[in-house]
Structure formats: structure tokens, C-alpha cells
Design a protein around this motif. Sequence first.
Motif, PDB file in Angstrom:
ATOM      1  N   ASP A 199       0.521  -1.161   0.049  1.00 16.33           N
ATOM      2  CA  ASP A 199       0.160   0.189  -0.369  1.00 16.33           C
ATOM      3  C   ASP A 199       0.748   1.447  -0.254  1.00 16.33           C
ATOM      4  OD1 ASP A 199      -2.019  -1.001   0.143  1.00 16.33           O
ATOM      5  OD2 ASP A 199      -2.108  -1.920   1.752  1.00 16.33           O
ATOM      6  N   GLY A 200       1.932   1.236  -0.598  1.00 20.42           N
ATOM      7  CA  GLY A 200       2.946   2.360  -0.424  1.00 20.42           C
ATOM      8  C   GLY A 200       3.684   2.420   0.600  1.00 20.42           C
ATOM      9  N   GLU A 201       3.341   1.736   1.322  1.00 24.34           N
ATOM     10  CA  GLU A 201       4.389   1.977   2.808  1.00 24.34           C
ATOM     11  C   GLU A 201       4.591   0.898   2.734  1.00 24.34           C
ATOM     12  OE1 GLU A 201       1.541   1.911   5.480  1.00 24.34           O
ATOM     13  OE2 GLU A 201       0.550   4.440   5.447  1.00 24.34           O
ATOM     14  N   LEU A 202       6.593   1.452   3.529  1.00 30.24           N
ATOM     15  CA  LEU A 202       7.567   0.490   3.835  1.00 30.24           C
ATOM     16  C   LEU A 202       7.405  -0.521   4.456  1.00 30.24           C
ATOM     17  CD1 LEU A 202      10.621   0.227   3.591  1.00 30.24           C
ATOM     18  CD2 LEU A 202      11.232   0.920   4.506  1.00 30.24           C
ATOM     19  N   ALA A 203       7.017  -2.031   4.086  1.00 32.15           N
ATOM     20  CA  ALA A 203       6.724  -2.993   5.203  1.00 32.15           C
ATOM     21  C   ALA A 203       7.853  -3.799   6.036  1.00 32.15           C
ATOM     22  CB  ALA A 203       6.068  -3.925   4.362  1.00 32.15           C
ATOM     23  N   ILE A 204       8.735  -4.227   4.641  1.00 34.20           N
ATOM     24  CA  ILE A 204      10.154  -4.836   5.064  1.00 34.20           C
ATOM     25  C   ILE A 204      11.608  -4.191   4.565  1.00 34.20           C
ATOM     26  CG2 ILE A 204      11.206  -6.719   5.049  1.00 34.20           C
ATOM     27  CD1 ILE A 204       9.291  -8.607   5.522  1.00 34.20           C
ATOM     28  N   ALA A 205      12.578  -3.734   5.846  1.00 34.97           N
ATOM     29  CA  ALA A 205      13.618  -2.937   4.854  1.00 34.97           C
ATOM     30  C   ALA A 205      14.441  -3.858   5.154  1.00 34.97           C
ATOM     31  CB  ALA A 205      13.645  -1.701   5.367  1.00 34.97           C
ATOM     32  N   LEU A 206      15.107  -4.420   4.034  1.00 32.00           N
ATOM     33  CA  LEU A 206      16.850  -5.216   3.880  1.00 32.00           C
ATOM     34  C   LEU A 206      18.003  -4.381   3.652  1.00 32.00           C
ATOM     35  CD1 LEU A 206      16.221  -8.427   2.405  1.00 32.00           C
ATOM     36  CD2 LEU A 206      15.903  -8.316   4.598  1.00 32.00           C
ATOM     37  N   ARG A 207      19.328  -4.243   4.747  1.00 32.70           N
ATOM     38  CA  ARG A 207      20.159  -3.015   4.435  1.00 32.70           C
ATOM     39  C   ARG A 207      21.082  -4.150   4.300  1.00 32.70           C
ATOM     40  NH1 ARG A 207      16.768  -1.058   2.727  1.00 32.70           N
ATOM     41  NH2 ARG A 207      16.261   1.544   3.179  1.00 32.70           N
ATOM     42  N   GLY A 208      22.261  -3.902   3.661  1.00 35.69           N
ATOM     43  CA  GLY A 208      23.542  -4.157   3.755  1.00 35.69           C
ATOM     44  C   GLY A 208      23.328  -5.642   3.203  1.00 35.69           C
ATOM     45  N   VAL A 209      22.978  -6.199   2.087  1.00 33.98           N
ATOM     46  CA  VAL A 209      22.572  -7.424   1.954  1.00 33.98           C
ATOM     47  C   VAL A 209      24.312  -7.670   0.603  1.00 33.98           C
ATOM     48  CG1 VAL A 209      21.709  -8.980   0.402  1.00 33.98           C
ATOM     49  CG2 VAL A 209      20.640  -7.384   1.745  1.00 33.98           C
ATOM     50  N   GLU A 210      24.872  -8.954   1.802  1.00 31.93           N
ATOM     51  CA  GLU A 210      25.886  -8.791   1.148  1.00 31.93           C
ATOM     52  C   GLU A 210      25.887 -10.571   0.313  1.00 31.93           C
ATOM     53  OE1 GLU A 210      29.311  -8.525   3.618  1.00 31.93           O
ATOM     54  OE2 GLU A 210      29.167  -6.717   3.940  1.00 31.93           O
ATOM     55  N   MET A 211      26.020 -10.088  -0.785  1.00 31.79           N
ATOM     56  CA  MET A 211      26.298 -10.967  -1.931  1.00 31.79           C
ATOM     57  C   MET A 211      27.531 -11.888  -1.920  1.00 31.79           C
ATOM     58  SD  MET A 211      22.752 -12.246  -2.318  1.00 31.79           S
ATOM     59  CE  MET A 211      22.593 -13.365  -3.928  1.00 31.79           C
ATOM     60  N   TYR A 212      28.054 -12.703  -2.479  1.00 32.18           N
ATOM     61  CA  TYR A 212      29.593 -13.394  -2.478  1.00 32.18           C
ATOM     62  C   TYR A 212      29.204 -14.418  -3.592  1.00 32.18           C
ATOM     63  CZ  TYR A 212      30.216 -11.532   2.018  1.00 32.18           C
ATOM     64  OH  TYR A 212      31.595 -10.168   2.533  1.00 32.18           O
ATOM     65  N   ARG A 213      30.821 -13.769  -4.389  1.00 31.10           N
ATOM     66  CA  ARG A 213      30.708 -14.772  -5.522  1.00 31.10           C
ATOM     67  C   ARG A 213      31.233 -16.778  -4.983  1.00 31.10           C
ATOM     68  NH1 ARG A 213      33.893 -12.677 -10.717  1.00 31.10           N
ATOM     69  NH2 ARG A 213      33.627 -14.114 -12.181  1.00 31.10           N
ATOM     70  N   THR A 214      30.643 -17.006  -6.156  1.00 32.11           N
ATOM     71  CA  THR A 214      30.308 -18.673  -5.404  1.00 32.11           C
ATOM     72  C   THR A 214      30.972 -19.428  -7.538  1.00 32.11           C
ATOM     73  OG1 THR A 214      29.999 -20.392  -4.866  1.00 32.11           O
ATOM     74  CG2 THR A 214      28.133 -19.768  -6.143  1.00 32.11           C
ATOM     75  N   LYS A 215      31.342 -20.521  -6.768  1.00 29.96           N
ATOM     76  CA  LYS A 215      32.227 -21.234  -8.429  1.00 29.96           C
ATOM     77  C   LYS A 215      30.700 -21.858  -8.492  1.00 29.96           C
ATOM     78  CE  LYS A 215      37.042 -20.878  -8.008  1.00 29.96           C
ATOM     79  NZ  LYS A 215      38.330 -21.583  -8.142  1.00 29.96           N
ATOM     80  N   ALA A 216      29.522 -22.546  -7.784  1.00 31.56           N
ATOM     81  CA  ALA A 216      28.554 -23.497  -7.850  1.00 31.56           C
ATOM     82  C   ALA A 216      28.186 -23.430  -9.121  1.00 31.56           C
ATOM     83  CB  ALA A 216      27.444 -23.348  -7.025  1.00 31.56           C
ATOM     84  N   ASP A 217      27.511 -24.580  -9.406  1.00 30.06           N
ATOM     85  CA  ASP A 217      26.853 -24.648 -10.789  1.00 30.06           C
ATOM     86  C   ASP A 217      25.980 -24.970 -10.646  1.00 30.06           C
ATOM     87  OD1 ASP A 217      26.430 -24.833 -13.443  1.00 30.06           O
ATOM     88  OD2 ASP A 217      27.105 -26.985 -13.611  1.00 30.06           O
ATOM     89  N   ILE A 218      24.474 -24.075 -10.857  1.00 31.54           N
ATOM     90  CA  ILE A 218      23.529 -24.350 -10.486  1.00 31.54           C
ATOM     91  C   ILE A 218      22.554 -25.212 -11.395  1.00 31.54           C
ATOM     92  CG2 ILE A 218      23.038 -21.962  -9.499  1.00 31.54           C
ATOM     93  CD1 ILE A 218      21.480 -21.345 -11.710  1.00 31.54           C
ATOM     94  N   ALA A 219      23.079 -25.598 -12.397  1.00 32.21           N
ATOM     95  CA  ALA A 219      22.344 -26.359 -13.501  1.00 32.21           C
ATOM     96  C   ALA A 219      22.577 -27.733 -13.282  1.00 32.21           C
ATOM     97  CB  ALA A 219      22.639 -26.122 -15.085  1.00 32.21           C
ATOM     98  N   ALA A 220      23.374 -28.712 -12.234  1.00 30.97           N
ATOM     99  CA  ALA A 220      23.714 -29.490 -11.712  1.00 30.97           C
ATOM    100  C   ALA A 220      22.491 -29.937 -11.506  1.00 30.97           C
ATOM    101  CB  ALA A 220      25.060 -29.529 -11.216  1.00 30.97           C
TER     102      ALA A 220
END
Length: 651
Positions: free
Chosen positions: A630-651
Motif C-alpha cells: 500500500d505504498g508504505e515500507l513493510a520490510i527493509a533489508l540493508r547491507g545485503v552482501e552477496m559473494y561470488r561462488t563457483k557453484a553450478d546451479i544447473a547441476a
Amino acid sequence: GQNGGAFIAVQDCGGDFGYGGGSLDRPWFGGVSGLIKTAAREWPAADVKAIDIATAGRTPEAIADLIVTELYAGGPEIEVACDSAGLRAVPVRRTRPLDTLAGLPFDDGDVVVVTGGARGVTAAAATALAKEKRLRLCLLGRSPVLDEAADLAGADSDVALRQRLVARATERGQYPDLLAIRREAAQVIASREIVATLAAIRGAGSEARYIRCDVNDAASVNAAIAEIRHDLGPVAGLIHGAGVIADKAIADKPVADFEAVYRTKVGAFATLLDALGRDPLKVLCNFSSVSAKFGNSGQADYAMANETLNKLAIAYARANPACRVKSICWGPWEGGMVDASLRRHFEKAGVGMIALEAGARALVEELSSDDASVEVVLREGDFLPEGNARMMVDLDPATYSFLADHRITGDAVLPVAMVQEWFARAVRSQVPDAGGLSVEDLSVLRGIVLSGFPARRYRFTVEIEAVAGDRRAFALKLKDADGQPRYAARAVAHADGMAAAPVPAAATVRGPLEPAPVYGDHRLFHGPAFQTLHRVGPMTDEGGTAVIGSTHDRAWPGSAWAADPAAIDGCLQLALLWGQEEMGALTLPGRIGSCRIFRQARPGEVYTCRMWSRTVDAFRSEHDIDLMLDGELAIALRGVEMYRTKADIAA
């Protein structure tokens, strides 16, 4: 017990612990939760829970399914209710001001019976009432009123009395029996206190009568009430303050001690109501205890008795709407049944002692309140958890079957969003009246691959440690079966919610919507249970947008979600997609700086999502993500850090 295990109690007090306003035809079952809450304090290594289920119309199989679902997917709360509609709820205590004072519902000349003697707490309460109205107060107690010997005059303390009694025995040529002298001194002091209380009541302008009576004896109670009714007229009020304690650990408590404690609170209450059956009561007030609501080491019987008393009061109030009914769960009083060791125990738990005058004033104000609250907690300070708390998470394959849809390289992987959900539930269990919640610095110490799931079961422990000096701040860890920490975070529960930052207005999107096509081209590894991205906007080097569904619409078991884990996992999926487009690699979450939860989507609602992203270095990206309703902030995520991986998601 002390070495772990589980202690689960299932009862039927209407599926709402008697709070919901419906009929409460099984109030006698209510004391079980008092036992469970005490067991939680005495056996911190055990899993304990009291489950109140509305059993009417349910088959044994359906009831068993509810119990199993609660044990495996419910949460760490000790008291959990399931109503006739299947709604899961937990009791919440709320602070309220006494702003609806309508005055005592007594008239001058009304007869009020007070059990518990004419000393200490009950004496202070009776005297305070006597100052408000010209009542006829009848105090029932076991102590005799003595004709005091002249040679004891002026001995104003217990020590002085004992000295006089020793001297008397010596003068008579007798060997002083110190135990008998101690008992006689106590009787003299009790008698003096009774006489002083009667004088104080009369000095306040009310009538006072003391009747020696054993409230555990029906004949004694009936005789006392008959005398009062004959001499003074029908009884208009009952204040049941009688009680005894016999503190011992659950494992060491004799049946005789339990019976004495329970009988004096609950049995006497039933006896008194039976004796007063034809009197039109205007006020019924029980002196209950905080031990009933929070548990207290050594007081399983006292907690059970007082919790039963609370439910009996609720049932009486519903059956007698013209009577003002209060069951007051008192904290410890100065001058009450608190010795030096128990005082130290309460001080360690952060509980202050209620001064007699302040407690008596609070009683008058509570009885003057017409807000219909029956069960009320009155105490000094906060009753804090004893030591650290913990909750167990058992990944039962039937309950957590949706985790099989979170596979990266063939094996299921525990989602960070699910860990955050458990952390949020853990904090909610410690501060159930929290208006807002934030989980901060959630770090993946070592991710968990669920090899062999669902054929293999996994069990984790969430440890909850209160931050010193702040009962609403906690440090949390999730440990594996070997006791190794795998995730850690801090969390804060906010009393009055949190003010959300203003955001641009946006229309609320209603579901259901089909999953976005991003799940069919190997960019994401998430199976149907995790496919919460419905629309994904174009990615730019500054972020992206999406429409994200909630956990309610994923058919995951349970309903009382603390942090909408499916929606938050959708946010992490959006960040993963950004990493693929902007960094050309698969990235997985390693840390969430903060997650602030203002509100959650209801069934059928979906979130509009806005993500701001940046590349930190060749191996890491960082994201701030807003979920809006409804145009109002419901959940706020800050500083979400994503790290590179060598995993193969198609496996």
C-alpha cells in the motif's frame, strides 16, 4: 529434565488459554501451563511447551497433526494456542494505564470477606479498602488472637519476645525449649498484627471483624460465612488472599507439599464460592502470582495453583457479568511470603519488591477499573529470563518438505531467510509484546548443506542470549548437531513498533500471480516452493524492481511467520539475478546487515520491491532492498552482501 529431553503438555481451555472471550468450560486444566513455565526455568536444557487446542469437532488424528506441526515448525514460544479455525496464537502481555477508573463498585455498609488473615499483604489491602468506603470487613485467618500476658508488654520485636520467654522459663525453673519459644513468639506477633489491623480498619471508618477459620476446611468456611451472613447480612465482595508456599525443585517436591499449596489456593476458592453461592457478589478478587505467568524455579505447585485460579476467575467473570472480577498476578511484596533467599532470587531476575502501601493502592485502583480485564499482572520491574534461552529446530521431512526445493548443486541448502525467520521467532518468544523487530548483522559463518534431505533428518539449536542492561536486545547463534555455530546475528525487539521511512506511493498488487519466467532458464535454482518472484523489471547497474509473493501463498506449513521468509528469499533471488547480469557470476548471500520488519503481507497480497545495488569488488556486491505494501515500507533489508561462488546451479 536437567540433561535435555522434552516435556510437552496438551490441554483444552478453548484453544485460546481462556483469553478469547468464548466459553471456558475446562478452567481446571489451566494450571498445566504454570507447571510447563516453571519446568522451562528449572530445566533449561529441555524442550518444553504447553499447547492449548480447541478439540471440539477434531478427530484424534487431526489433533495429533496439529501437535506434530507445532513441535517441528511452530517456534520457541512456551505457550501456544490453536483455535477451532486452526489459527495459531500465543499469549501477549500488554502494558496499560488505569485510565478507566469508575470507582469501587461497593456501597457503604457492604460486607466484604478477606481470606489470608489480617497480617501483611491482606492487612494492607483491607485497610486501603476501608479508607475508600465504609465497609464491613470480615477477615478470615488461622492464627488465634491471644490474651497477651502482662510480662510480655514492651517486648516489641521477635528477639525481645524470645528473651522474655526464655527469662520466664528460667524464673520458673524450667529448661527453655527454644523451638516452642520460637513458636510462641511468632503467635504473639501474629496476634498483635491482627489487633493492629482491626484497629486500623476501624480508624479508617469501617467495621472490622476477625474470624478464626481454616479455608481448607469446608465446615469451618461454611460456619464462618453463616456467622457473617447472620450478623451482618449478605456478602458483597470476596478477596481471596490465602496461600502457602513450599518451594522445592520439581524433582524433589513431595506430593504432600503440592497438595497443601494447591488446596489453599484452588480448593479454598471452590469452597468459598460454594459457601457464597446465594450471595450477589459485586466484587471477586483473587491474589494470584507472577509465578503463574512466568514460572519460577521451585514453585511449580504455586505456579499451577495460581494459573488455575486465573482461569477459574475468567470463567466466573463470563458466567457473572454483573460482578467485577480480578485475578491479580502480584509480584513479590514487602512483608509477604518472601524470605532473604527468595528476595535475592527475585533481585537477580530483575524483579523489585512491591511496597505494602503502593501495592494496597494499586489494588484499590485495579478494583476501581471497569475495563473488563480479569487477569492482571502487577509488579515492580521486569521479570527477565533466567540465564540464556534456546529453541530446538527439528527439520521433520513432512513439515519442512519445502526445503527440498532449495537445491544448488543437487543437495538441499538451508536458506538464509529461514535462519532469519528462526532468529526472529526466538526474539518474539522472549518479548511477545514487541511492536517491531529488527535482525541485524546476520552472518553466514558456515552454510549448511542438507545432504540426503529429506531422507536424512537435521536438528539445530538456536541460542538466545540477552544483552546485559537491555531486555529487548539479544545475541543469537544457530548451531548444528555437533554444537558448531553456523549462523550468528543480533536482534532488537521494539516496544512500540518502528517508524518507517517515507517512500513514494505505489499501488498494492494483489495475487495470485504466476511465477516470473526467470525460473525456467537455469538462472535460478529455486523449485516451486521458493518461486516468489512474479514480475522482474529490467536490471541496471543501480539495481532493479520486482513483484514478490509472501510465505502465506507458498503453502508452507504454519501461519505465524515472524519475518516472511519466502518473501525475503525472493529479495535474495533478485540480488542473485543482479549479480549474474552485472558481475557475470553466481553470487550467494553471506551477510544481511539489517532486516527491519514493520508489517507483513496478508494472504493474497504481494509486495512491490525496489533494490539498490553496487559492486564492492570482484567477489562481492551489496544491496539495499525495500518491500512495500500500500505504498508504505513493510520490510527493509540493508547491507545485503552477496559473494561470488563457483557453484553450478544447473547441476
